[in-house]
Scaffold this motif. Structure first.
Motif, PDB file in Angstrom:
ATOM      1  N   HIS A 186      -0.654 104.619  96.386  1.00  0.00           N
ATOM      2  CA  HIS A 186       0.225 104.124  97.437  1.00  0.00           C
ATOM      3  C   HIS A 186      -0.884 103.830  98.877  1.00  0.00           C
ATOM      4  CE1 HIS A 186       3.612 103.400  99.645  1.00  0.00           C
ATOM      5  NE2 HIS A 186       3.378 104.091 100.579  1.00  0.00           N
ATOM      6  N   GLU A 243      -4.035 110.051  97.237  1.00  0.00           N
ATOM      7  CA  GLU A 243      -2.740 109.457  96.033  1.00  0.00           C
ATOM      8  C   GLU A 243      -3.708 109.256  94.779  1.00  0.00           C
ATOM      9  OE1 GLU A 243       0.591 109.992  96.721  1.00  0.00           O
ATOM     10  OE2 GLU A 243      -0.313 111.134  98.490  1.00  0.00           O
ATOM     11  N   ARG A 263      -3.480 113.184  90.963  1.00  0.00           N
ATOM     12  CA  ARG A 263      -2.164 113.128  90.354  1.00  0.00           C
ATOM     13  C   ARG A 263      -2.407 112.631  88.871  1.00  0.00           C
ATOM     14  NH1 ARG A 263       0.811 109.476  93.341  1.00  0.00           N
ATOM     15  NH2 ARG A 263       1.500 111.356  94.685  1.00  0.00           N
ATOM     16  N   LYS A 292      19.213 110.067  85.744  1.00  0.00           N
ATOM     17  CA  LYS A 292      19.923 109.020  86.700  1.00  0.00           C
ATOM     18  C   LYS A 292      21.456 108.950  86.234  1.00  0.00           C
ATOM     19  CE  LYS A 292      16.651 108.202  89.890  1.00  0.00           C
ATOM     20  NZ  LYS A 292      17.109 108.592  91.199  1.00  0.00           N
ATOM     21  N   GLU A 346       7.574 100.103  98.072  1.00  0.00           N
ATOM     22  CA  GLU A 346       7.466 100.782  96.495  1.00  0.00           C
ATOM     23  C   GLU A 346       6.466 101.732  96.624  1.00  0.00           C
ATOM     24  OE1 GLU A 346       8.314  99.048  92.790  1.00  0.00           O
ATOM     25  OE2 GLU A 346       9.718  97.782  94.053  1.00  0.00           O
ATOM     26  N   GLU A 355       4.733 105.881  95.904  1.00  0.00           N
ATOM     27  CA  GLU A 355       5.042 107.364  95.947  1.00  0.00           C
ATOM     28  C   GLU A 355       3.971 108.194  96.715  1.00  0.00           C
ATOM     29  OE1 GLU A 355       4.940 107.977  91.584  1.00  0.00           O
ATOM     30  OE2 GLU A 355       2.790 107.303  91.512  1.00  0.00           O
ATOM     31  N   VAL A 356       4.292 109.157  97.195  1.00  0.00           N
ATOM     32  CA  VAL A 356       3.313 110.001  98.018  1.00  0.00           C
ATOM     33  C   VAL A 356       3.639 111.418  97.726  1.00  0.00           C
ATOM     34  CG1 VAL A 356       2.839 108.505  99.836  1.00  0.00           C
ATOM     35  CG2 VAL A 356       4.643 110.057 100.295  1.00  0.00           C
ATOM     36  N   TYR A 374       7.223 115.433  97.189  1.00  0.00           N
ATOM     37  CA  TYR A 374       6.781 114.269  96.511  1.00  0.00           C
ATOM     38  C   TYR A 374       8.083 113.349  96.394  1.00  0.00           C
ATOM     39  CZ  TYR A 374       5.680 111.521  92.286  1.00  0.00           C
ATOM     40  OH  TYR A 374       5.696 110.663  91.266  1.00  0.00           O
ATOM     41  N   VAL A 381       9.292 109.469  95.542  1.00  0.00           N
ATOM     42  CA  VAL A 381       9.326 108.285  95.055  1.00  0.00           C
ATOM     43  C   VAL A 381      10.318 107.109  95.603  1.00  0.00           C
ATOM     44  CG1 VAL A 381       9.146 106.803  93.109  1.00  0.00           C
ATOM     45  CG2 VAL A 381       8.700 109.427  92.881  1.00  0.00           C
ATOM     46  N   TYR A 441      13.961 107.492  95.620  1.00  0.00           N
ATOM     47  CA  TYR A 441      14.335 107.199  94.173  1.00  0.00           C
ATOM     48  C   TYR A 441      14.461 108.617  93.669  1.00  0.00           C
ATOM     49  CZ  TYR A 441      14.506 105.739  89.472  1.00  0.00           C
ATOM     50  OH  TYR A 441      14.884 105.438  88.154  1.00  0.00           O
ATOM     51  N   ARG A 442      13.377 109.350  94.016  1.00  0.00           N
ATOM     52  CA  ARG A 442      13.053 110.781  93.584  1.00  0.00           C
ATOM     53  C   ARG A 442      12.335 111.613  94.696  1.00  0.00           C
ATOM     54  NH1 ARG A 442      13.091 115.234  91.640  1.00  0.00           N
ATOM     55  NH2 ARG A 442      12.245 116.196  89.774  1.00  0.00           N
ATOM     56  N   LYS A 487      11.143 115.485  95.151  1.00  0.00           N
ATOM     57  CA  LYS A 487      10.706 116.728  94.548  1.00  0.00           C
ATOM     58  C   LYS A 487      10.157 117.581  95.459  1.00  0.00           C
ATOM     59  CE  LYS A 487       9.703 119.929  91.415  1.00  0.00           C
ATOM     60  NZ  LYS A 487       8.936 121.042  91.953  1.00  0.00           N
TER      61      LYS A 487
END
Lengths: 154, 376
Positions: free
Chosen positions: A24, A30, A87, A145, B306, B308-309, B323, B325, B333-334, B336
């Motif tokens: 990102h 990242e 990651r 989902k 768009e 994720e970090v 985290y 997304v 979107y998510r 965590k």
């Protein structure tokens, strides 16, 4: 972005079992790699022992119902010595399972249980894979989902 | 020896392990935590930790609300350190967006985060000492904690769930009288830390209950994912504020205290010293704080690109990470959450084995867990 060549060394060692993913905004913190399911323990072990990524910060799952491979398991590794983060991701289809990394880090135990509890992802070789936050008789996996978020929608 | 008694010793008098259930409602578990202890006499042989009684599905809820609305959920994770939770979440969203924060807001954030660390450590010290049997310390700690809550009330109107740190800055500027009140607190507080030390550090009973209790080596601690003061008690020098400086922590000069043995006493000393260092940081921040804006220009509806970090901070209890997304919409979107209490509690089993039942309480205390964060 990858200024000390982790990507290169991983590519040399694991070949096409591992691929770099775009980070990102090109942030160095990242740095992301996608790993083939059957190689995840080996890659983690290598990163822990050779690259000093000794701390597993977090492990979690994400559900992508529109994709071919519907689940992602995401590992956040940290090196206390080098102060760097990496990651790792494993992509899984419905019903596929992933080898447990509890043998590499003891802390993975609860993380993997939570991931199983919330998303129904199976970790093979986990010593005690059962629900952790929800009760044993709970039906379904809430972070998928398709799990309704209000009871009226069920 | 008469025949009858001899028989009863060899055959009828059996020793076996017993299983004792502790909690979920037990005053010293600081919430709803259940422990299933396997005891051999008074010695703990094994322990199963049962959690989830306070599970509210925060991560699922976060997927249904927009980025701003989610800040109030973070207040309710570690509800005795809401400022830190706000900060961790907001930093992750800002990293996703890539926004610059005004100087003044950064300073206010650091002031809040460090005052919160002191408040959280005070609550820990008070309840930990009371569990072990020193009630006076509890009353002293809560007296000082009250001053910090008053300061936060001036800022946000709330005493526990602040919702104060917003995406792009902070919700409001420092009110009149805040700086003076904070300075007054910071001038008197170090003497109060000495007071706690006088009551505890050389107290024979405190030493008996904490030295060599719940020992964990640095290597095991890393393997089990311990972070924060619980890890530094074992001699591992890792503080997120130093290792990956966020906000403006790289501008402050402070020490990271570490222990040597990794026992309950070391973790106590580490936390006391951390409070002193936090006082120093807040003092420096108050003397350097510039005038100016407190909010960056962020759109009314936040739609990060768009991606994720992962961003973590040094919360009072350890590494608190988010985290996130993003799929480009106005809702994550998510999300965590990497809660320090959840991960730290995992090492409880290893720390408690071989200790007496009475030490179970000391070890729960030394890990400094909050069940709101463990169960989410």
């Amino acid at each position: 972005m990858d200024n000390d060549g982790i990507a290169k060394r991983l590519a040399e060692k694991f070949g096409d079992a591992i691929e770099s993913a775009p980070a990102h905004r090109d942030l160095e913190s990242e740095l992301t790699f996608i790993v083939k399911t059957n190689k995840i323990v080996e890659v983690c072990d290598y990163l822990k022992k050779e690259e000093k990524f000794n701390f597993l910060s977090d492990l979690c799952g994400v559900h992508y119902p529109d994709r071919d491979k519907k689940f992602e398991v995401v590992y956040h590794l940290f090196s206390i010595e080098r102060k760097k983060r990496v990651r790792l991701k494993v992509r899984l289809g419905m019903g596929e399972s992933v080898p447990s990394v509890t043998g590499v880090w003891a802390t993975a135990d609860w993380h993997e249980r939570e991931c199983y509890d919330m998303l129904g992802i199976n970790f093979t070789g986990h010593p005690n894979l059962k629900r952790i936050l929800l009760t044993d008789d709970f039906q379904g996996h809430p972070l998928r989902k398709d799990f309704p978020y209000r009871s009226e929608d069920a | 020896m008469p025949e009858k008694i001899k028989n009863s010793e060899s055959e009828d008098f059996k020793t076996e392990e017993i299983i004792v259930n502790m909690g979920p409602q037990h005053p010293s578990t600081h919430g709803v935590l259940r422990l299933i202890l396997t005891l051999d006499g008074e010695v703990v042989k094994d322990c199963e930790v049962v959690i989830g009684y306070l599970h509210r599905g925060v991560e699922k809820l976060c997927e249904q609300r927009d980025y701003r609305q989610n800040i109030v959920y973070t207040d309710r994770l570690d509800y005795v350190a809401s400022m830190s939770n706000n900060l961790a979440y907001v930093l992750a969203v800002e990293k996703l967006l890539g926004v610059e924060i005004p100087e003044r807001a950064e300073y206010i954030r650091v002031i809040c985060a460090e005052l919160q660390r002191i408040a959280s450590h005070l609550l820990w010290l008070g309840t930990h000492a009371m569990d072990i049997g020193a009630v006076t310390v509890f009353l002293y700690c809560f007296r000082e904690r009250e001053d910090i809550l008053d300061l936060f009330e001036m800022l946000s109107g709330a005493r526990l769930t602040y919702n104060y740190i917003h995406i792009g800055g902070v919700a409001a500027d420092l009110p009149d009288g805040f700086v003076e009140k904070a300075k007054k607190f910071l001038d008197t507080f170090p003497a109060h830390i000495d007071e706690y030390e006088q009551l505890l550090s050389k107290n024979r009973m405190w030493l008996d209950r904490t030295v060599d209790i719940g020992v964990i080596s640095g290597e095991d601690a890393i393997d089990l994912g311990l972070s924060g003061p619980s890890l530094r008690g074992s001699g591992v020098k890792w503080d997120v504020r130093k290792a990956e400086p966020y906000s403006i922590y790289d501008r402050f000069d402070f020490k990271v205290p570490i222990g040597s043995k990794g026992d309950t006493y070391d973790r106590y000393i580490v936390r006391l010293e951390e409070m002193r260092q936090s006082v120093k940081i807040v003092k420096d921040a108050l003397s350097q704080i510039p005038d100016g804006e407190i909010m960056a220009k962020v759109p009314r509806i936040i739609k990060p690109p768009e991606g994720e970090v992962y961003r973590s901070i040094e919360a009072p209890k350890g590494e608190l990470g988010f985290y996130i997304v993003s799929d480009g919409s106005d809702k994550p979107y998510r999300v965590k959450i990497r809660p320090p209490s959840f991960v730290n509690l995992e090492s409880f089993k290893k720390m408690v084995q071989g200790h007496l039942v009475a030490d179970v309480i000391a070890i729960i205390g030394t890990l400094d867990i909050v069940l709101g964060e463990v169960d989410r």
